[in-house]
Design a protein around this motif. Sequence first.
Motif, short mmCIF file in Angstrom:
data_model
loop_
_atom_site.label_atom_id
_atom_site.label_comp_id
_atom_site.label_asym_id
_atom_site.label_seq_id
_atom_site.Cartn_x
_atom_site.Cartn_y
_atom_site.Cartn_z
N SER A 484 0.84 -1.21 0.00
CA SER A 484 0.00 0.00 0.00
C SER A 484 0.86 1.25 0.00
O SER A 484 1.87 1.32 0.71
N ARG A 485 0.43 2.23 -0.77
CA ARG A 485 1.18 3.48 -0.86
C ARG A 485 0.89 4.39 0.34
O ARG A 485 1.73 5.17 0.77
N ARG A 486 -0.34 4.30 0.83
CA ARG A 486 -0.75 5.16 1.94
C ARG A 486 -1.46 4.33 3.01
O ARG A 486 -2.09 3.34 2.68
N GLY A 487 -1.39 4.80 4.24
CA GLY A 487 -2.13 4.15 5.32
C GLY A 487 -1.23 3.75 6.48
O GLY A 487 -1.60 3.95 7.64
N ASP A 488 -0.04 3.21 6.18
CA ASP A 488 0.88 2.85 7.26
C ASP A 488 1.37 4.14 7.93
O ASP A 488 1.77 5.08 7.24
N PRO A 489 1.36 4.17 9.28
CA PRO A 489 1.72 5.41 9.98
C PRO A 489 3.06 6.00 9.54
O PRO A 489 3.17 7.21 9.33
N LYS A 523 -3.02 11.86 5.09
CA LYS A 523 -3.06 12.12 6.54
C LYS A 523 -4.37 11.68 7.18
O LYS A 523 -4.34 11.00 8.21
N PRO A 524 -5.53 12.05 6.61
CA PRO A 524 -6.77 11.54 7.25
C PRO A 524 -6.85 10.02 7.24
O PRO A 524 -7.30 9.42 8.21
N ALA A 525 -6.38 9.39 6.15
CA ALA A 525 -6.42 7.91 6.10
C ALA A 525 -5.55 7.34 7.21
O ALA A 525 -5.94 6.39 7.89
N THR A 526 -4.36 7.93 7.40
CA THR A 526 -3.46 7.44 8.43
C THR A 526 -4.04 7.71 9.82
O THR A 526 -3.97 6.86 10.71
N ALA A 527 -4.63 8.90 9.97
CA ALA A 527 -5.23 9.24 11.27
C ALA A 527 -6.32 8.22 11.63
O ALA A 527 -6.42 7.79 12.78
N LEU A 528 -7.12 7.82 10.66
CA LEU A 528 -8.18 6.86 10.94
C LEU A 528 -7.60 5.47 11.20
O LEU A 528 -8.08 4.73 12.06
N ASN A 529 -6.54 5.14 10.48
CA ASN A 529 -5.89 3.85 10.70
C ASN A 529 -5.32 3.77 12.12
O ASN A 529 -5.47 2.77 12.81
N ASP A 733 6.83 3.34 21.33
CA ASP A 733 6.22 3.04 20.03
C ASP A 733 7.04 2.01 19.25
O ASP A 733 7.45 2.26 18.11
N PRO A 734 7.29 0.83 19.85
CA PRO A 734 8.22 -0.13 19.21
C PRO A 734 7.74 -0.60 17.85
O PRO A 734 8.56 -1.02 17.03
N LYS A 735 6.43 -0.59 17.59
CA LYS A 735 5.96 -1.08 16.29
C LYS A 735 5.64 0.06 15.31
O LYS A 735 4.97 -0.16 14.30
N ALA A 736 6.10 1.27 15.64
CA ALA A 736 5.89 2.43 14.76
C ALA A 736 4.42 2.61 14.39
O ALA A 736 4.05 2.67 13.23
N GLU A 737 3.57 2.70 15.42
CA GLU A 737 2.13 2.78 15.20
C GLU A 737 1.61 4.21 15.18
O GLU A 737 0.44 4.43 14.87
N THR A 738 2.42 5.19 15.62
CA THR A 738 1.85 6.50 15.91
C THR A 738 2.32 7.61 14.97
O THR A 738 1.95 8.76 15.17
N ALA A 739 3.12 7.30 13.96
CA ALA A 739 3.67 8.33 13.07
C ALA A 739 4.55 9.32 13.83
O ALA A 739 4.60 10.50 13.53
#
Length: 767
Positions: A484-489, A523-529, A733-739
């Motif tokens: 995916s191009r977008r969505g991952d924090p 950004k909104p997609a990531t925020a929702l993810n 944030d060990p799994k890089a979940e929060t951007a």
Amino acid sequence: MIRFKQVLVSFFMVAGFSLVAQEAPKEKESGHTNQSSFKQLYEEFSTPNTYRSASGAPGHEYYQQQADYVMNVVLDDQNHRLYGEETITYTNNSPDDLEYLWVQLDQNVRAKDSKARLKNGEGIPAFETPGGFAGKYITEPFDGGFVIDHVKDAAGNALPYTINFTMMRIDIPKPLKSKEQLSFSIKWNYNIPDHTVDRARSGYEEFTDGNRGYVIAQFFPRMAVYNDVEGWQNHQFWGNGEFALTFGDYEVNITVPADHVLDATGTLQNRKEVFSKEMLSRYEKAKKSYDKPVIIVSQAEAEAAGKGFSKKKKTWKFKAKNVRDYAFASSRKFIWDMQAVKVGAKDVMAVSLYPPEGNPLWEEYSTKAVAHTLLSYSSHTFDYPYPKAISVHAKNQGMEYPMICWNYGRPNEDGSYSDRVKYGMISVIIHEVGHNFFPMIVNSDERQWGWMDEGLDTFMQYLAEQEFGEKFPKAIAPYPKYPSRRGDPAKIVPYMAGDQSTIAPIMSNPENVFQLGPNAYGKPATALNILRETVMGRELFDHAFKTYSKRWMFKHPTPEDFFRTMEDASAVDLDWYWRGWFYTTDYVDIGVKDIEKYYVSNRPTKKMRDYLASRNITEADMPPMVYLDNEKSDGFDASLKGKKPTESSKSLQAFLMDNFDAAERAKLKEPKYFYKVTFDKPGGIPMPIIVSYTYADGSSKDITYPAEIWRKNNKEISVVVASQEELTGIVIDPKAETADIDLTNNTWPRKEVPSEFDKVKQSVKGK
Ligand SMILES: [Zn+2]
């Protein structure tokens, strides 16, 4: 005595006693208003009313207008011109009397004298497409505006009208009263642009053999939205802010050369007239084919048709119920395939139209991606209600309409294609077919809020892509998951960490943002993810998101309706989240700042003893307490080191003796190590602190502190870690979940971490 001790205890509790309280008072600062990141959004939100309730649901007096269309459209393929006449029946369901009607003339953005050509003040861009450059400086401006032949009432009398750029006001002889209906007709025509040159959302592409593929939209004067939020939404179409449209029923007859293949929004009414016998029998097979597409027009047939140019005409007749727009695609060069998809109890046709130039890619993936999208999106929202969904291949296009969309993804001339082209094509199909849900059915105002459809759709696209990868692992090999191009924090970090002067809050009009892609999509997609995975959890998020989708299906929601519903259906206070992610350009950056060791003691610290003495309170006056002392503090008793809390604190020992029997006491675990861990937050957005603690014995413990930990201090907070083992490491944030934009402060002890930006730079260099 007892009374006095109780008073003392309550004094310390109420005063929130801390060592800070003992410092010399500073000069008086002036007061301030409520600046809390957790302050509710009362000032940003409009006041709930009977049209839109405070819960985020449509209010009990919610209304929406209805615009029904009957249209006859004729395509002049020779001169690439479109002619049409439409009758609009407009129903005023609002409580207001309307003195005039506003109709949208989107093609006027391409008129010869369009102001849209003069709207940018950024000087000379770094590069331009040859077509863009030629259009600006070399060729005559394209004459693509609407020619309005007439506007007439139902009796055939001319209605006066005024055109202001892309909006036309029709002056009706008397106000259209609440609950009344009015019919009027408009006759129009315009020059169809070459969309590959003009970067239009609709137009034609001319193939090397001289044939054209038409993808036609915004092609007829369309009613503007009138509602409780905007009155008439007649904000001009400048090019970026898309569309605000009213639901209605359509009856559309489209006349094209007889050798064209055509599909459109709605159900075909005269299939027997426009299909060959062969096509009809293939179509019957496709309706029962649930596992793979059936070819309706083959590549050989499309190529053969491309060699001719019929002077005869055929009229394709469609009806569509409850759609907010209408579009069609037509060419003699289209290959056509389709299959059935079971959505809930209903059969939906997944359809693809593409020129031979799209193969072999399109035959393999397009209809598969359409079918997958319908199932994936339906599972997260509501069952797809329309009878079909069509993906049309058009060069460089990615554009959505009810039941039909245009998508890019063109192989090389020899049929080979890169991963970039393949995944770009599958992704854009998921995205554009997905737009059926947002904004075609959950009908938000795109002109005002680009993120409400693009952001929600890009979020859903990410889920559908990941599910596509799980369902078809062979199709994505050798990748372990869909790329995916977008969505991952982590992917939004370069944008959010970027130059603040080129970032606008998500809650901005699409015309006024600097980088529409990350602003309205990424950004909104990531925020929702992140909201789904990290803040709310899937169960609460999915229920709330579905509630929003169902509440506003076939209605017109606003941002507040979304924000409020997500809270209303989950009991998670999200005002801080909406504020940080949607109303500001703040970013996430949380770090571990300091770690101090503490030991349990029987006595107050020296500093506290001095404070008590200054108030004439003796140690003996204190009620039984357990004290923690920092090894660095003045007068620290080094003999406390290595002792268990019960050895160091008589009052703790007494409490345990009084309240637990010997068997219960044997089971109690006594921590030996006490740490004050201080986290700081250079980033403005409060977020949960996801921490992984590791200990000397190799064990680790993960704790997520809620975002609310920042509610009293938005810069720095401290927590206590009590453990049996010595603390040896901390990772945030060990799994890089929060951007989190800066990972150098995420670990203790500190280690060198390449920033996300450096990683991106590295990977770009690698290609
Ligand atoms: Zn989109």
